[in-house]
Scaffold this motif. Structure first.
Motif, PDB file in Angstrom:
ATOM      1  N   CYS A  66      27.057  27.507  -2.669  1.00  0.00           N
ATOM      2  CA  CYS A  66      27.796  27.802  -1.435  1.00  0.00           C
ATOM      3  C   CYS A  66      26.972  27.420  -0.200  1.00  0.00           C
ATOM      4  CB  CYS A  66      28.180  29.269  -1.398  1.00  0.00           C
ATOM      5  SG  CYS A  66      29.401  29.745  -2.650  1.00  0.00           S
ATOM      6  N   LEU A  67      25.665  27.654  -0.259  1.00  0.00           N
ATOM      7  CA  LEU A  67      24.788  27.282   0.848  1.00  0.00           C
ATOM      8  C   LEU A  67      24.797  25.773   1.060  1.00  0.00           C
ATOM      9  CD1 LEU A  67      22.550  28.098   2.910  1.00  0.00           C
ATOM     10  CD2 LEU A  67      20.895  27.744   1.054  1.00  0.00           C
ATOM     11  N   CYS A  68      24.697  25.016  -0.010  1.00  0.00           N
ATOM     12  CA  CYS A  68      24.681  23.554   0.088  1.00  0.00           C
ATOM     13  C   CYS A  68      26.012  22.998   0.580  1.00  0.00           C
ATOM     14  CB  CYS A  68      24.335  22.943  -1.274  1.00  0.00           C
ATOM     15  SG  CYS A  68      22.629  23.202  -1.801  1.00  0.00           S
ATOM     16  N   ARG A  69      27.096  23.713   0.316  1.00  0.00           N
ATOM     17  CA  ARG A  69      28.421  23.254   0.753  1.00  0.00           C
ATOM     18  C   ARG A  69      28.817  23.862   2.101  1.00  0.00           C
ATOM     19  NH1 ARG A  69      26.785  20.681  -2.835  1.00  0.00           N
ATOM     20  NH2 ARG A  69      27.758  20.234  -4.849  1.00  0.00           N
ATOM     21  N   ASN A  70      27.917  24.656   2.689  1.00  0.00           N
ATOM     22  CA  ASN A  70      28.180  25.321   3.960  1.00  0.00           C
ATOM     23  C   ASN A  70      29.397  26.242   3.893  1.00  0.00           C
ATOM     24  OD1 ASN A  70      26.030  24.036   5.453  1.00  0.00           O
ATOM     25  ND2 ASN A  70      27.276  22.178   5.483  1.00  0.00           N
ATOM     26  N   TRP A  71      29.511  26.949   2.771  1.00  0.00           N
ATOM     27  CA  TRP A  71      30.586  27.923   2.600  1.00  0.00           C
ATOM     28  C   TRP A  71      30.053  29.313   2.905  1.00  0.00           C
ATOM     29  CZ3 TRP A  71      32.085  25.973  -2.960  1.00  0.00           C
ATOM     30  CH2 TRP A  71      32.729  24.739  -2.856  1.00  0.00           C
ATOM     31  N   GLU A  72      30.749  30.016   3.770  1.00  0.00           N
ATOM     32  CA  GLU A  72      30.335  31.374   4.117  1.00  0.00           C
ATOM     33  C   GLU A  72      30.698  32.343   3.003  1.00  0.00           C
ATOM     34  OE1 GLU A  72      31.694  32.735   7.860  1.00  0.00           O
ATOM     35  OE2 GLU A  72      30.892  31.035   8.989  1.00  0.00           O
ATOM     36  N   LYS A 103      35.897  26.077  -3.869  1.00  0.00           N
ATOM     37  CA  LYS A 103      35.351  27.097  -2.976  1.00  0.00           C
ATOM     38  C   LYS A 103      35.861  28.485  -3.335  1.00  0.00           C
ATOM     39  CE  LYS A 103      35.107  28.449   1.902  1.00  0.00           C
ATOM     40  NZ  LYS A 103      35.464  28.061   3.305  1.00  0.00           N
TER      41      LYS A 103
END
Length: 261
Positions: A254-260, A227
């Motif tokens: 990042c979207l697929c991992r739900n990372w802001e 991340k």
């Protein structure tokens, strides 16, 4: 990119090394060694797009004209472009639908659809993704990034140790940062060292070092470290401003991992 590996109508990445930039291309495209002649057509909807801003057509177009397949080839290229747009917008399932439709319209496209392999990775369809990248590398044995992405898929299937035994050997990449990344994935290495070594280089180099450092950590199941570097790649100047497909990929990751961000 002025040259493509494709001998059939296929979206391709530009093969000019990043230190040989042109006025119309971004500074970090890939390299390919074509074995056939063709002409290129620029997609006007995605300017400055180093990995796939051009559609290549070849002497196969003559065969299309004879057999009546030219319409299907054109429709396939349109489907590929739609798939690329959907991926960049974060609609990964929709992108695969379009890429698969392109293959139905023109089966020759499958051997060059690295974009489909990337989308499959984010749908956790790792076996299909690895197959796609292996097919692509068979067509272009000098594709560093597709070799790495095949490893990334197979690391999720078999673990990093086994995936490294299956690692696809490719030719020498002209980009120093990608040579270092390739060796890191092939032999094992330190992602932090890769980023530190490149940190004072060009913006594009830092982006790619951060991107592949993060992906390396993901292959080792170290999500927190992954991340840090994937977010850094997105927030880098190149990641924020570039039309490079891989800059979009970092954001999709990042979207697929739900990372802001």
């Amino acid at each position: 990119m002025a040259v493509s590996r494709s001998i059939t109508p296929a979206v391709s990445r530009a093969p000019t090394p990043f230190h040989h930039s042109s006025s119309s291309l971004s500074t970090f495209p890939k390299t390919h060694n074509p074995s056939h002649l063709f002409r290129t057509i620029t997609i006007s909807t995605t300017p400055n797009f180093p990995r796939d801003s051009r559609i290549s057509t070849s002497v196969s177009g003559i065969w299309d004209a004879i057999t009546g397949g030219a319409g299907s080839s054109r429709e396939a290229l349109i489907a590929i472009r739609r798939g690329m747009v959907l991926f960049r917008q974060g609609d990964v399932p929709g992108s695969v639908t379009e890429f698969d439709n392109a293959i139905k319209l023109d089966p020759r496209q499958k051997a060059y659809l690295w974009q489909r392999g990337l989308s499959l990775y984010y749908l956790d369809r790792f076996e299909e993704g690895a197959e796609q990248f292996r097919i692509d590398v068979a067509q272009n044995p000098n594709d560093t990034e597709e070799s790495i992405w095949c490893f990334l898929c197979e690391a999720q299937l078999y673990g990093a140790i086994e995936a490294r035994k299956r690692f696809l050997q490719v030719g020498r990449d002209p980009r120093p940062v990608m040579r270092e990344a390739y060796n890191m994935f092939k032999d094992g290495g330190d992602p932090e060292k890769l980023v530190d070594t490149i940190s004072k280089g060009r913006e594009s180099e830092f982006f790619y070092a951060s991107l592949y450092a993060g992906l390396y950590y993901e292959s080792q199941n170290e999500a927190d470290k992954a991340k840090v570097h994937l977010v850094a790649s997105c927030k880098s100047p190149y990641g924020e401003r570039s039309d490079d497909y891989m800059a979009s990929l970092a954001k999709v990751h990042c979207l697929c991992r739900n990372w802001e961000l």
